[in-house]
Design a protein around this motif. Structure first.
Motif, PDB file in Angstrom:
ATOM      1  N   LEU A  23     -17.071  44.069   7.221  1.00 38.34           N
ATOM      2  CA  LEU A  23     -17.814  43.476   8.335  1.00 38.34           C
ATOM      3  C   LEU A  23     -17.800  41.952   8.291  1.00 38.34           C
ATOM      4  O   LEU A  23     -18.280  41.306   9.210  1.00 38.34           O
ATOM      5  CB  LEU A  23     -19.273  43.956   8.329  1.00 38.34           C
ATOM      6  N   SER A  50     -20.247  37.210   9.453  1.00 36.83           N
ATOM      7  CA  SER A  50     -20.037  38.499  10.098  1.00 36.83           C
ATOM      8  C   SER A  50     -20.068  38.310  11.601  1.00 36.83           C
ATOM      9  O   SER A  50     -21.128  38.030  12.176  1.00 36.83           O
ATOM     10  CB  SER A  50     -21.131  39.495   9.678  1.00 36.83           C
ATOM     11  N   ARG A  52     -20.360  39.215  15.501  1.00 42.51           N
ATOM     12  CA  ARG A  52     -21.203  40.206  16.165  1.00 42.51           C
ATOM     13  C   ARG A  52     -20.422  41.467  16.501  1.00 42.51           C
ATOM     14  O   ARG A  52     -20.934  42.584  16.352  1.00 42.51           O
ATOM     15  CB  ARG A  52     -21.796  39.598  17.442  1.00 42.51           C
ATOM     16  N   ASN A  54     -18.181  42.851  14.947  1.00 39.12           N
ATOM     17  CA  ASN A  54     -17.939  43.689  13.773  1.00 39.12           C
ATOM     18  C   ASN A  54     -19.125  44.589  13.467  1.00 39.12           C
ATOM     19  O   ASN A  54     -18.999  45.559  12.722  1.00 39.12           O
ATOM     20  CB  ASN A  54     -17.646  42.814  12.554  1.00 39.12           C
ATOM     21  N   VAL A  55     -20.291  44.237  13.991  1.00 37.63           N
ATOM     22  CA  VAL A  55     -21.511  44.981  13.667  1.00 37.63           C
ATOM     23  C   VAL A  55     -21.977  45.827  14.840  1.00 37.63           C
ATOM     24  O   VAL A  55     -22.363  46.987  14.677  1.00 37.63           O
ATOM     25  CB  VAL A  55     -22.625  43.993  13.243  1.00 37.63           C
TER      26      VAL A  55
END
Length: 397
Positions: A23, A50, A52, A54-55
């Motif tokens: 992430l 990280s 956004r 990716n989450v």
């Protein structure tokens, strides 16, 4: 941030779970030499971030459609059934269907599925929102200049209310003080004096009627005199404390209800002006009668109106002495002289006289204090002085 001093110069994988590391992405350094100048951070430290995307899944915002109903209803029902119970099973469909220029419904869509709903309307009950939520920091959703005027008006109202409370408090305190003065012993005596000043002629006429007519004077009794006092005082009443003391729970030891009659209060007031304390029961009546009679006989003897002759016979002398004692014995009827004397003093002690007395006391304060002091010039609260002798004592001091 991963500290560089944990690793050696070889490329090691950081001790972070692989699923979490996926992430994150490493930030490239523009100038690696900068960290060398920063204290507390190793020069080989690495920074990860990280993104956004990716989450969280990509969220698309669009206008709501009828086909979004099933997805949205499932979400709302999982969270609460209150809306469905209150507005019906198809309130979401109705909300979407009745969109117009003043009311819109927006949905959040993730991978072709509606996951959130926002209803926007120009018809807003600002008052209801302000009552339900603290919106002051958002100007209650109103224009700033309007809210500024509202706040100024609110501040003025608060100040006005504060001033009104101060005025009310002062008014209450004034009423309490006035009623306290009116109900006090001093206030009642001043009121009695003002009342009796209008009755001076009636009192003087009634007293002179008896004192100038010996036959009528001999018929005067205590009951008759008490009836006369009640007649003089028929329009006078003692003031009782008002309900303001009960209303505001004011406990003042100087305020009390009057339980004595107006007649007793009148006679008690006259005791300050020389009337004997138990005068109505006969105390102080004819106290100088014998002296006056003897003086009168002496005067008559000097004028030759009495023949004085010696009596050699003891029996005749004793009989003459008994007759003389009988002649100087005080009368049995009611004596008005002490009352008249005290009443005249009471009426004479008006505002001007009281002011003069206060001025005399203030101008002779040291001498006045010595009157109420002991031999060592120490004030004694328990020491009392007959007010009728006060003037003479001041002259002596």
């Amino acid at each position: 941030m991963i500290k560089g001093d944990i690793y050696d110069e070889m490329d090691h994988t950081p001790p972070i779970a692989s699923n979490v590391l996926e992430l994150f992405a490493e930030c490239k350094q523009r100038n690696p030499d900068i960290l060398k100048k920063v204290r507390g951070i190793h020069k080989d430290s690495r920074l990860f971030y990280s993104p956004r995307e990716n989450v969280f899944d990509f969220v698309e915002i669009r206008v709501a459609k009828q086909e979004d109903h099933d997805d949205l209803a499932e979400i709302f029902n999982q969270q609460s059934e209150i809306l469905t119970t209150q507005y019906g099973d198809y309130f979401i469909a109705e909300l979407i269907a009745y969109q117009n220029e003043d009311q819109k419904a927006l949905v959040a869509q993730v991978q072709d599925k509606a996951v959130g709903l926002m209803s926007i309307s120009k018809d807003i009950d600002y008052k209801l929102l302000a009552e339900c939520f603290d919106l002051d920091q958002y100007d209650n959703l109103l224009k700033p200049e309007f809210m500024e005027a509202v706040r100024d008006h609110r501040e003025d109202m608060l100040k006005r209310a504060e001033y009104e409370q101060i005025d009310i408090k002062r008014e209450i305190e004034t009423r309490i003080l006035q009623n306290k003065m009116k109900c006090s012993h001093l206030g009642q005596r001043i009121k009695l004096q003002q009342y009796m000043q209008d009755k001076v002629v009636d009192v003087a006429d009634d007293i002179d009627y008896y004192m100038s007519n010996e036959e009528q004077y001999k018929t005067l009794t205590r009951e008759m005199f008490e009836s006369k006092i009640d007649t003089w005082l028929k329009d006078f009443t003692l003031d009782q404390p008002e309900e303001i003391f009960e209303e505001y729970k004011v406990l003042d030891p100087e305020v009390s209800c009057w339980i004595i009659s107006e007649r007793d209060f009148f006679l008690k007031t006259l005791t300050f002006f020389g009337l004997p304390s138990n005068y109505i029961a006969g105390e102080g009546h004819w106290h100088d009668w014998a002296f006056k009679q003897l003086e009168e006989k002496k005067q008559m003897a000097l004028k030759g109106r009495l023949g004085v002759r010696k009596k050699k016979d003891t029996k005749r002398r004793a009989k003459h002495q008994d007759k003389q004692e009988e002649e100087i014995k005080p009368p049995s009827y009611f004596d008005l002289a002490p009352f008249k004397k005290a009443f005249d003093r009471f009426i004479a002690a008006g505002p001007e006289v009281r002011t003069a007395v206060r001025s005399a006391i203030m101008s002779n304060l040291k001498q006045f204090m010595l009157i109420f002091s002991d031999k060592d010039a120490v004030l004694r609260e328990a020491k009392d002085i007959d007010i009728m002798k006060l003037g003479k004592l001041l002259k002596e001091k």
